[in-house]
Design a protein around this motif. Structure first.
Motif, PDB file in Angstrom:
ATOM      1  N   SER A 252       0.845  -1.187   0.000  1.00  0.00           N
ATOM      2  CA  SER A 252       0.000   0.000   0.000  1.00  0.00           C
ATOM      3  C   SER A 252       0.883   1.241   0.000  1.00  0.00           C
ATOM      4  O   SER A 252       2.076   1.181   0.310  1.00  0.00           O
ATOM      5  CB  SER A 252      -0.894   0.006   1.242  1.00  0.00           C
ATOM      6  N   MET A 253       0.291   2.395  -0.314  1.00  0.00           N
ATOM      7  CA  MET A 253       1.038   3.645  -0.281  1.00  0.00           C
ATOM      8  C   MET A 253       1.464   3.984   1.150  1.00  0.00           C
ATOM      9  O   MET A 253       2.493   4.631   1.369  1.00  0.00           O
ATOM     10  CB  MET A 253       0.212   4.794  -0.874  1.00  0.00           C
ATOM     11  N   GLU A 254       0.695   3.511   2.128  1.00  0.00           N
ATOM     12  CA  GLU A 254       1.055   3.749   3.524  1.00  0.00           C
ATOM     13  C   GLU A 254       2.403   3.108   3.854  1.00  0.00           C
ATOM     14  O   GLU A 254       3.221   3.692   4.575  1.00  0.00           O
ATOM     15  CB  GLU A 254      -0.033   3.190   4.444  1.00  0.00           C
ATOM     16  N   ARG A 255       2.661   1.934   3.284  1.00  0.00           N
ATOM     17  CA  ARG A 255       3.944   1.277   3.554  1.00  0.00           C
ATOM     18  C   ARG A 255       5.097   2.033   2.906  1.00  0.00           C
ATOM     19  O   ARG A 255       6.212   2.096   3.460  1.00  0.00           O
ATOM     20  CB  ARG A 255       3.890  -0.172   3.065  1.00  0.00           C
ATOM     21  N   TYR A 256       4.874   2.636   1.745  1.00  0.00           N
ATOM     22  CA  TYR A 256       5.916   3.468   1.133  1.00  0.00           C
ATOM     23  C   TYR A 256       6.206   4.681   2.015  1.00  0.00           C
ATOM     24  O   TYR A 256       7.373   5.040   2.242  1.00  0.00           O
ATOM     25  CB  TYR A 256       5.473   3.934  -0.253  1.00  0.00           C
ATOM     26  N   VAL A 257       5.161   5.298   2.513  1.00  0.00           N
ATOM     27  CA  VAL A 257       5.317   6.486   3.354  1.00  0.00           C
ATOM     28  C   VAL A 257       6.062   6.133   4.643  1.00  0.00           C
ATOM     29  O   VAL A 257       6.958   6.864   5.091  1.00  0.00           O
ATOM     30  CB  VAL A 257       3.935   7.100   3.655  1.00  0.00           C
ATOM     31  N   GLN A 258       5.707   5.002   5.247  1.00  0.00           N
ATOM     32  CA  GLN A 258       6.399   4.571   6.464  1.00  0.00           C
ATOM     33  C   GLN A 258       7.879   4.336   6.201  1.00  0.00           C
ATOM     34  O   GLN A 258       8.740   4.698   7.015  1.00  0.00           O
ATOM     35  CB  GLN A 258       5.748   3.299   7.007  1.00  0.00           C
ATOM     36  N   PHE A 276      11.074  11.334  -5.737  1.00  0.00           N
ATOM     37  CA  PHE A 276      10.820  11.105  -7.153  1.00  0.00           C
ATOM     38  C   PHE A 276      10.093   9.768  -7.291  1.00  0.00           C
ATOM     39  O   PHE A 276      10.600   8.729  -6.873  1.00  0.00           O
ATOM     40  CB  PHE A 276      12.139  11.077  -7.930  1.00  0.00           C
ATOM     41  N   VAL A 277       8.895   9.808  -7.878  1.00  0.00           N
ATOM     42  CA  VAL A 277       8.051   8.616  -7.962  1.00  0.00           C
ATOM     43  C   VAL A 277       8.070   8.076  -9.391  1.00  0.00           C
ATOM     44  O   VAL A 277       7.660   8.759 -10.330  1.00  0.00           O
ATOM     45  CB  VAL A 277       6.599   8.928  -7.542  1.00  0.00           C
ATOM     46  N   ALA A 278       8.555   6.847  -9.522  1.00  0.00           N
ATOM     47  CA  ALA A 278       8.540   6.151 -10.808  1.00  0.00           C
ATOM     48  C   ALA A 278       7.427   5.113 -10.749  1.00  0.00           C
ATOM     49  O   ALA A 278       7.462   4.215  -9.906  1.00  0.00           O
ATOM     50  CB  ALA A 278       9.890   5.475 -11.063  1.00  0.00           C
ATOM     51  N   THR A 279       6.447   5.236 -11.623  1.00  0.00           N
ATOM     52  CA  THR A 279       5.307   4.331 -11.547  1.00  0.00           C
ATOM     53  C   THR A 279       4.658   4.148 -12.907  1.00  0.00           C
ATOM     54  O   THR A 279       4.740   5.021 -13.774  1.00  0.00           O
ATOM     55  CB  THR A 279       4.250   4.856 -10.547  1.00  0.00           C
ATOM     56  N   ASP A 280       4.035   2.991 -13.089  1.00  0.00           N
ATOM     57  CA  ASP A 280       3.276   2.733 -14.312  1.00  0.00           C
ATOM     58  C   ASP A 280       1.807   3.080 -14.118  1.00  0.00           C
ATOM     59  O   ASP A 280       1.002   2.922 -15.033  1.00  0.00           O
ATOM     60  CB  ASP A 280       3.411   1.264 -14.716  1.00  0.00           C
ATOM     61  N   ASP A 281       1.427   3.528 -12.913  1.00  0.00           N
ATOM     62  CA  ASP A 281       0.031   3.874 -12.621  1.00  0.00           C
ATOM     63  C   ASP A 281      -0.016   5.234 -11.933  1.00  0.00           C
ATOM     64  O   ASP A 281       0.213   5.348 -10.726  1.00  0.00           O
ATOM     65  CB  ASP A 281      -0.592   2.805 -11.729  1.00  0.00           C
ATOM     66  N   CYS A 282      -0.320   6.247 -12.714  1.00  0.00           N
ATOM     67  CA  CYS A 282      -0.233   7.624 -12.205  1.00  0.00           C
ATOM     68  C   CYS A 282      -1.286   7.965 -11.155  1.00  0.00           C
ATOM     69  O   CYS A 282      -1.210   9.024 -10.526  1.00  0.00           O
ATOM     70  CB  CYS A 282      -0.319   8.608 -13.379  1.00  0.00           C
ATOM     71  N   GLN A 283      -2.246   7.081 -10.939  1.00  0.00           N
ATOM     72  CA  GLN A 283      -3.242   7.331  -9.895  1.00  0.00           C
ATOM     73  C   GLN A 283      -2.607   7.372  -8.508  1.00  0.00           C
ATOM     74  O   GLN A 283      -3.167   7.969  -7.581  1.00  0.00           O
ATOM     75  CB  GLN A 283      -4.315   6.246  -9.935  1.00  0.00           C
ATOM     76  N   VAL A 284      -1.439   6.751  -8.356  1.00  0.00           N
ATOM     77  CA  VAL A 284      -0.798   6.732  -7.036  1.00  0.00           C
ATOM     78  C   VAL A 284      -0.361   8.128  -6.611  1.00  0.00           C
ATOM     79  O   VAL A 284      -0.212   8.390  -5.408  1.00  0.00           O
ATOM     80  CB  VAL A 284       0.419   5.775  -7.007  1.00  0.00           C
ATOM     81  N   MET A 291      -2.193  11.844   1.110  1.00  0.00           N
ATOM     82  CA  MET A 291      -1.715  11.241   2.349  1.00  0.00           C
ATOM     83  C   MET A 291      -0.698  12.128   3.064  1.00  0.00           C
ATOM     84  O   MET A 291      -0.694  12.229   4.291  1.00  0.00           O
ATOM     85  CB  MET A 291      -1.094   9.880   2.010  1.00  0.00           C
ATOM     86  N   ARG A 292       0.189  12.765   2.289  1.00  0.00           N
ATOM     87  CA  ARG A 292       1.220  13.639   2.847  1.00  0.00           C
ATOM     88  C   ARG A 292       1.274  14.939   2.044  1.00  0.00           C
ATOM     89  O   ARG A 292       2.160  15.160   1.220  1.00  0.00           O
ATOM     90  CB  ARG A 292       2.593  12.943   2.827  1.00  0.00           C
ATOM     91  N   PRO A 293       0.311  15.849   2.270  1.00  0.00           N
ATOM     92  CA  PRO A 293       0.211  17.069   1.461  1.00  0.00           C
ATOM     93  C   PRO A 293       1.403  18.015   1.596  1.00  0.00           C
ATOM     94  O   PRO A 293       1.640  18.837   0.704  1.00  0.00           O
ATOM     95  CB  PRO A 293      -1.080  17.726   1.969  1.00  0.00           C
ATOM     96  N   LYS A 294       2.170  17.906   2.672  1.00  0.00           N
ATOM     97  CA  LYS A 294       3.312  18.809   2.869  1.00  0.00           C
ATOM     98  C   LYS A 294       4.599  18.269   2.249  1.00  0.00           C
ATOM     99  O   LYS A 294       5.600  18.976   2.201  1.00  0.00           O
ATOM    100  CB  LYS A 294       3.515  19.077   4.359  1.00  0.00           C
ATOM    101  N   TRP A 295       4.594  17.036   1.789  1.00  0.00           N
ATOM    102  CA  TRP A 295       5.778  16.469   1.149  1.00  0.00           C
ATOM    103  C   TRP A 295       5.821  16.868  -0.322  1.00  0.00           C
ATOM    104  O   TRP A 295       4.779  17.134  -0.937  1.00  0.00           O
ATOM    105  CB  TRP A 295       5.756  14.945   1.239  1.00  0.00           C
ATOM    106  N   ARG A 296       7.023  16.907  -0.875  1.00  0.00           N
ATOM    107  CA  ARG A 296       7.143  17.223  -2.311  1.00  0.00           C
ATOM    108  C   ARG A 296       7.389  15.949  -3.096  1.00  0.00           C
ATOM    109  O   ARG A 296       8.443  15.322  -2.982  1.00  0.00           O
ATOM    110  CB  ARG A 296       8.280  18.219  -2.567  1.00  0.00           C
ATOM    111  N   PHE A 297       6.391  15.568  -3.889  1.00  0.00           N
ATOM    112  CA  PHE A 297       6.491  14.412  -4.765  1.00  0.00           C
ATOM    113  C   PHE A 297       6.686  14.888  -6.197  1.00  0.00           C
ATOM    114  O   PHE A 297       5.934  15.737  -6.683  1.00  0.00           O
ATOM    115  CB  PHE A 297       5.221  13.554  -4.690  1.00  0.00           C
TER     116      PHE A 297
END
Length: 377
Positions: A252-258, A276-284, A291-297
């Protein structure tokens, strides 16, 4: 359980870092130039007669002109066998490159030339005869199919000496051996992971224009200082099962954040760096930012939409669609290789490709679904 929220003491954090560093295998230091704490040192690259400067960390090694020589594919002296690397239709790019790494290494260890057969793969424009995936984006691998060695072999009445060695047992056994020795390349007994890192740099070489496009795009994300990278793979992975019939553990995205919060304590003095997020599914991206609005993705998803990669769909793609897909992926690949910390999963060959492209220590390479000891082949 991995899914549960866990607070770790500083001792546990250091213990986790020590475990991940337990196979700390690096290339010799002379291959790289480092700034203090890996801070901003402009990266220079030469493309033809032009010199490009990218505001990227010095760790962005793949945005520089290669410092090691390409492989001398036509230097073999033994011609009793001509290995063919017949690429498989159902293989993605990293799977192909990973397989070619072992074929290339095995061929040089046996003083043999080899050539690559791309006829069946989905990664090229199949509507164009003799189109190529490899040479479009990378420097050639193996001798060309029109090389005199290949032509002569195919003119012989008995073609038994031409054999497919992609995934051949001899190649696989060589790939898994703990130490490698290739006299023709001046490589003395070298541990497996060190060897693969070195051979990756000699075989996996972007065409200069491909490299320039990818690095210019990466620079646009303003990642001039140390940053973290997430590798998030969805798409067709939910269809796969292992030998025991078990589907991959898709975090889950929660595990990435942790994991990011943990690695920030270990490697970024407690501060969350740009991610920097590398993904094949941009919905993430929406999930992470909510989940973390103050972080810069940062992500290529902000300019190129992707809704889940499925290899089977590529059979009908045009060259323009293929270019768009791979150009996005090359930005992501170089971005992941250059990050100070990488967080991802092992059920995709992207993880192995990135691991061998990176030069950072192993405590900066975090697999959410396993340990480095058991997952990196």
């Amino acid at each position: 359980r991995a899914e549960e929220e866990v607070t770790m003491s500083s001792k546990n954090i250091l213990a986790a870092a020590f475990v991940m560093a337990s196979i700390g295998l690096l290339l010799p230091k002379e291959y790289f130039r480092f700034g203090a704490n890996n801070r901003l040192l402009r990266v220079e690259d030469k493309v033809g007669n032009e010199t490009f400067v990218y505001n990227l960390p010095e760790s962005a090694e793949w945005c520089k002109e290669p410092k090691v020589k390409p492989l001398p594919y036509d230097s073999c002296t033994r011609h009793h066998l001509l290995p063919e690397a017949k690429l498989r239709m159902g293989s993605g790019m990293c799977s192909i490159m990973y397989g070619l790494l072992d074929v290339t290494s095995w061929a040089f260890s046996n003083d043999l030339c080899f050539y690559v057969n791309e006829d069946d793969i989905l990664l090229r424009d199949r509507s164009v005869p003799n189109s190529t995936f490899i040479n479009r984006y990378f420097e050639p691998i193996g001798v060309p199919r029109d090389h005199q060695i290949v032509k002569y072999a195919h003119q012989e009445p008995d073609k038994s000496h031409i054999q497919d060695f992609f995934s051949h047992k001899n190649v696989l056994e060589f790939g898994w051996s703990p130490a490698k020795h290739i006299q023709a390349l001046g490589i003395k007994y070298t541990k497996k992971h060190d060897f693969r890192k070195l051979m990756t740099r000699r075989m996996f070489r972007f065409q200069p224009d491909t490299r320039h496009k990818a690095c210019s795009a990466l620079e646009s994300h303003n990642l001039a200082d140390d940053y973290m990278a997430f590798s998030i793979r969805r798409g067709d992975k939910h269809k796969e099962v292992n030998k025991e019939g078990v589907h991959p553990d898709i975090p889950s995205m929660e595990r990435y954040v942790q994991a990011a919060e943990l690695m920030a304590q270990v490697h970024f003095d407690g501060e969350i760096p740009p991610i920097f997020v590398a993904t094949d599914d941009c919905q993430v991206m929406d999930e992470l930012r909510e989940m973390r609005p103050k972080w810069r993705f940062e992500s290529e998803c902000d300019s190129v939409l992707a809704t889940g990669y499925d290899l089977a769909n590529m059979a009908n793609w045009t060259q323009a669609q293929l270019d768009e897909h791979f150009e996005k992926f090359f930005v992501e690949l170089i971005g992941m290789a250059s990050a100070k910390v990488w967080v991802g999963i092992s059920y995709t060959n992207v993880a192995f490709m990135v691991y061998y492209m990176r030069h950072q220590s192993d405590d900066t390479f975090v697999l959410l679904d396993g340990t480095i000891k058991t997952r990196i082949p």
